[in-house]
Design a protein around this motif. Structure first.
Motif, PDB file in Angstrom:
ATOM      1  N   ASP A 139      50.139  27.529  -2.616  1.00 17.78           N
ATOM      2  CA  ASP A 139      49.239  27.722  -3.760  1.00 17.78           C
ATOM      3  C   ASP A 139      49.888  27.047  -4.965  1.00 17.78           C
ATOM      4  O   ASP A 139      50.949  27.483  -5.419  1.00 17.78           O
ATOM      5  N   SER A 174      55.125  31.681  -5.403  1.00 20.97           N
ATOM      6  CA  SER A 174      55.600  32.885  -4.737  1.00 20.97           C
ATOM      7  C   SER A 174      54.728  33.274  -3.548  1.00 20.97           C
ATOM      8  O   SER A 174      55.116  34.109  -2.730  1.00 20.97           O
ATOM      9  N   LYS A 175      53.542  32.680  -3.436  1.00 25.77           N
ATOM     10  CA  LYS A 175      52.650  32.992  -2.321  1.00 25.77           C
ATOM     11  C   LYS A 175      53.066  32.293  -1.026  1.00 25.77           C
ATOM     12  O   LYS A 175      52.409  32.426  -0.006  1.00 25.77           O
ATOM     13  N   ASP A 189      50.786  29.380  -7.814  1.00 22.46           N
ATOM     14  CA  ASP A 189      51.723  30.479  -7.613  1.00 22.46           C
ATOM     15  C   ASP A 189      52.602  30.190  -6.405  1.00 22.46           C
ATOM     16  O   ASP A 189      52.229  30.451  -5.262  1.00 22.46           O
TER      17      ASP A 189
END
Length: 374
Positions: A117, A122-123, A120
């Motif tokens: 992503d 962190s996804k 983001d």
């Protein structure tokens, strides 16, 4: 104004009339040229033994050193830790020590983590593409990645610059690098790989962006370029690589054959450049290579179970504390015979190796000290 690749200008610079006698890098340092000349001098006559590494413990060395008293000449490391998406590891530092302290040759690949992503990270991130069966994968859009004005393009440029900074650090220490980006591009398992015609064109564009940015913007002096596209449909200009690499993981048991057919196919793609077995599961037998005239410049078994036996993720050690060889890929007798073969060059056989100056890798020294103190 930010630097961008002028593809029309680059195309004019590439005359598509490759000269295999010199490096494609116009600003190659003296030491880089010396390594290139050395590779040329042995090509077709001898083979450099190599080995890929990942974990800091580097227990692969315990197998080689225990059985042969020597270490492979070429050591493979990875820029996978140089990323916006992943914590840094110590592979670059170990590569630097291998060259400066141990006297070996360095080859670097790049398992390039890309976000799932773009908004983001962190996804999740991975180098494996969404169509694979791996748990961790990415939907990163390569076509957007080579299109100016997109978030994906900005990510690509930032990552190339991060890796270039590490290569520059190596250049400042006068370390030549056998540089193999975008490896195994013929397959569909990596996000830069062969998914369809659109992706094939995007891959080629990305290759040229990396080449142009590292050569003409960062002006790196220590690169010997290894192209690992492995298929005619992924071909790039031979003016952008010095060595043509193939990765072979045979599904046959004990397949120490020369891989003659693959060598001959690589010859069609190499345009007179040197050809190497840039990754492998089984080491080819030097006698078979000579018989078939399939003279790979070096071979590079992958890490962990391709060298040593393991249970889960842990290596198996013998009663003396040495890592146990994985006989699925090679027996002790095979390793001893091949590493002592007159056509095989180990680290200790390199012309610049100095036993009084060059030491063993830190991890190996620590492991040998552990064994000695038992």
């Amino acid at each position: 104004m930010a630097y961008t690749t002028d593809f029309e200008k680059l195309k004019k610079q590439l005359n598509f009339k490759p000269d295999p006698t010199r490096p494609v890098s116009k600003q190659a340092s003296k030491n880089t040229k010396m390594l290139f000349e050395y590779l040329k001098s042995i090509y077709g006559k001898k083979h450099l033994a190599g080995q890929q590494y990942l974990q800091s413990e580097e227990v692969e060395d315990l197998v080689y050193y225990h059985l042969t008293g020597k270490l492979p000449a070429v050591r493979g490391y990875d820029f996978m830790g140089v990323s916006s998406c992943k914590k840094t590891d110590d592979q670059v530092d170990r590569a630097i020590k291998w060259a400066t302290q141990c006297g070996g040759i360095v080859t670097m690949c790049w398992h390039w983590y890309a976000p799932n992503d773009m908004d983001d990270y962190s996804k999740g991130s991975s180098f494996y593409y969404k169509t694979t069966s791996y748990d961790h994968k990415t939907c990163f859009d390569l076509c957007k990645g080579v299109t100016e004005g997109t978030a994906e393009y900005e990510f690509i440029i930032r990552e190339i610059d991060m890796v270039s900074a590490e290569l520059k650090r190596m250049a400042q220490l006068d370390i030549p690098v056998l540089w193999r980006p975008l490896h195994e591009a013929n397959g569909n398992w990596f996000w830069w790989g062969n998914h369809d015609e659109q992706h094939r064109e995007a891959y080629k564009k990305l290759w040229y962006m990396i080449f142009d940015r590292m050569e003409n913007y960062h002006k790196l002096t220590n690169l010997i370029w290894v192209w690992n596209g492995q298929d005619k449909c992924m071909e790039v200009s031979p003016d952008t690589f010095d060595i043509c690499g193939d990765d072979i993981y045979s599904v046959k048991e004990y397949d120490h054959s020369s891989q003659k057919q693959r060598f001959e196919y690589m010859t069609e793609l190499a345009h007179g450049k040197m050809i190497t077995l840039s990754e492998c599961g089984y080491i080819p037998d030097p006698d078979e290579m000579k018989k078939d005239n399939a003279m790979w410049l070096w071979w590079l078994p992958w890490w962990r179970e391709f060298v040593y036996k393991r249970e889960g993720y842990k290596p198996v050690f013998d009663k003396d504390g040495y890592t146990v060889i994985n006989k699925k890929y090679m027996t002790e007798d095979f390793m001893k015979r091949v590493m002592a073969h007159p056509d095989v060059i180990m680290r200790e056989d390199l012309p610049w190796y100095d036993k009084d100056k060059h030491k063993l890798p830190d991890a190996l020294s620590a492991n040998l000290e552990r064994i000695k103190s038992k």
